[in-house]
Design a protein around this motif. Structure first.
Motif, PDB file in Angstrom:
ATOM      1  N   ARG A  43       0.823  -1.209   0.000  1.00 36.39           N
ATOM      2  CA  ARG A  43       0.000   0.000   0.000  1.00 36.39           C
ATOM      3  C   ARG A  43       0.859   1.262   0.000  1.00 36.39           C
ATOM      4  O   ARG A  43       0.350   2.350   0.159  1.00 36.39           O
ATOM      5  CB  ARG A  43      -0.946   0.011   1.212  1.00 36.39           C
ATOM      6  N   THR A  44       2.150   1.084  -0.120  1.00 28.33           N
ATOM      7  CA  THR A  44       3.082   2.213  -0.193  1.00 28.33           C
ATOM      8  C   THR A  44       3.758   2.223  -1.561  1.00 28.33           C
ATOM      9  O   THR A  44       3.815   1.191  -2.243  1.00 28.33           O
ATOM     10  CB  THR A  44       4.152   2.098   0.917  1.00 28.33           C
ATOM     11  N   PRO A  45       4.281   3.365  -1.992  1.00 33.40           N
ATOM     12  CA  PRO A  45       4.946   3.429  -3.306  1.00 33.40           C
ATOM     13  C   PRO A  45       6.145   2.482  -3.376  1.00 33.40           C
ATOM     14  O   PRO A  45       6.799   2.192  -2.371  1.00 33.40           O
ATOM     15  CB  PRO A  45       5.387   4.892  -3.404  1.00 33.40           C
ATOM     16  N   VAL A  46       6.430   1.983  -4.587  1.00 31.71           N
ATOM     17  CA  VAL A  46       7.554   1.067  -4.814  1.00 31.71           C
ATOM     18  C   VAL A  46       8.532   1.717  -5.784  1.00 31.71           C
ATOM     19  O   VAL A  46       8.932   1.136  -6.806  1.00 31.71           O
ATOM     20  CB  VAL A  46       7.060  -0.295  -5.344  1.00 31.71           C
ATOM     21  N   SER A  47       8.926   2.926  -5.453  1.00 29.15           N
ATOM     22  CA  SER A  47       9.822   3.684  -6.339  1.00 29.15           C
ATOM     23  C   SER A  47      11.154   2.962  -6.501  1.00 29.15           C
ATOM     24  O   SER A  47      11.713   2.436  -5.529  1.00 29.15           O
ATOM     25  CB  SER A  47      10.065   5.083  -5.751  1.00 29.15           C
ATOM     26  N   GLY A  48      11.637   2.927  -7.732  1.00 28.08           N
ATOM     27  CA  GLY A  48      12.929   2.310  -8.033  1.00 28.08           C
ATOM     28  C   GLY A  48      12.875   0.820  -8.234  1.00 28.08           C
ATOM     29  O   GLY A  48      13.901   0.198  -8.555  1.00 28.08           O
TER      30      GLY A  48
END
Length: 309
Positions: A43-48
């Motif tokens: 539920r959190t961003p998965v940047s990178g």
């Protein structure tokens, strides 16, 4: 002949290059036949994080990321499909976090477990296990930073409100009053200095006075005991007086009865005196009874006395 040798060398180089490319492609793709698929729910961003990013269990490479997509039922949920080598110890307590590869900005999946649920992870009907995706360290720091910034902003507003012109003026007056009070305290300390110096002599005199008070207290204790004894004697005297008063009251109540008894005793004495007088004049009355009295004038048998010649 020389042209043929060059052509053969070029052909051999091309074959070796193709074989190398195929080998690199196989190494990059990996052998997925011996892997188990798991689904990470974030539920959190998965940047990178990209496809083919490595998957590590406590720092050991155990697989790679196969697919990243949004959930069809909830667009705020990101589904990450990973392939993990079979035999990797994945249990019900295993969770996933994003970690970063140095300063490149690229991230990978880090698996770990806290040992609270050592049972093996159960697969669903599709043969895929679901693993919890926890916020990464940087996500936690970011969230904490946002809260910290919000709290800092509120604190700054409160400080600005506290340090307005009116409060600053009051604070200045308070500081001035404190300065005046500290000066007065210094003056008072200077005035008390002689008294402080005289305290040892006063303490010596006090000790002597206390030493003299000891015999006085002993005498006072003795006097107190004597007073207690005298008070006890007075209590006994008072009790005796109360008893005498009660006896006097009883005697006063008995005087009428005593007077009646004395009257009865007097009458009884007179009657006894007459009886004794009769017995003395007529002793035979004890045996024959009392003789009848001589008839009086007008009665039968009365004899008038003869006149003397």
């Amino acid at each position: 002949m020389e042209n043929r040798a060059h052509a053969l060398s070029a052909g051999l180089f091309l074959v070796l290059l193709c074989v190398g490319l195929i080998f690199v492609a196989i190494r990059l793709n990996g052998d997925t036949a011996d892997q188990q698929d798991y689904l990470l729910v974030s539920r959190t961003p998965v940047s990178g994080l990209n496809r083919n990013a490595p998957v590590r269990l406590r720092g050991v490479d155990v697989g790679k990321v196969k697919d990243i997509q949004f959930s069809a039922s909830d667009p705020h949920v990101i589904l990450i499909k990973i392939g993990v080598d079979k035999g990797t110890p994945v249990n019900q307590g295993t969770y996933a976090q994003l970690s970063y590869l140095g300063i490149t900005g690229l991230s990978f999946v880090q698996l770990d477990d806290d040992g609270g649920k050592p049972a093996k992870l159960v697969l669903n009907s599709d043969g895929i296990g679901r693993i919890e995706m926890r916020p990464s360290f940087f996500d936690q720091v970011g969230n904490s930073g946002q809260e910290l910034l919000r709290d800092t902003g509120q604190a700054a507003k409160r400080v600005n409100k506290l340090l307005d012109d009116e409060n600053l003026e009051q604070l200045s007056l308070t500081i001035a009053n404190l300065k005046t009070a500290s000066g007065r305290i210094a003056d008072l300390a200077a005035e008390l200095q002689p008294t402080v110096k005289a305290l040892p002599a006063i303490s010596t005199h006090t000790d002597k006075a206390l030493a003299r008070m000891d015999p006085l207290l002993a005498n006072l204790n003795t006097l107190t005991q004597e007073v207690h004894a005298r008070v006890g004697t007075l209590d006994r005297i008072g009790k005796t007086a109360d008893d005498l008063d009660q006896t006097s009251q009883d005697l006063k109540d008995s005087l009428p009865q005593l007077h009646v008894m004395v009257g009865d005793f007097s009458r009884s004495s007179r009657t006894l005196d007459r009886v004794l007088s009769d017995i003395q004049q007529q002793p035979q009355s004890l045996l024959f009874g009392k003789s009848p009295a001589a008839p009086g004038p007008g009665e039968n048998g009365f004899l008038a006395p003869t006149a003397a010649r």
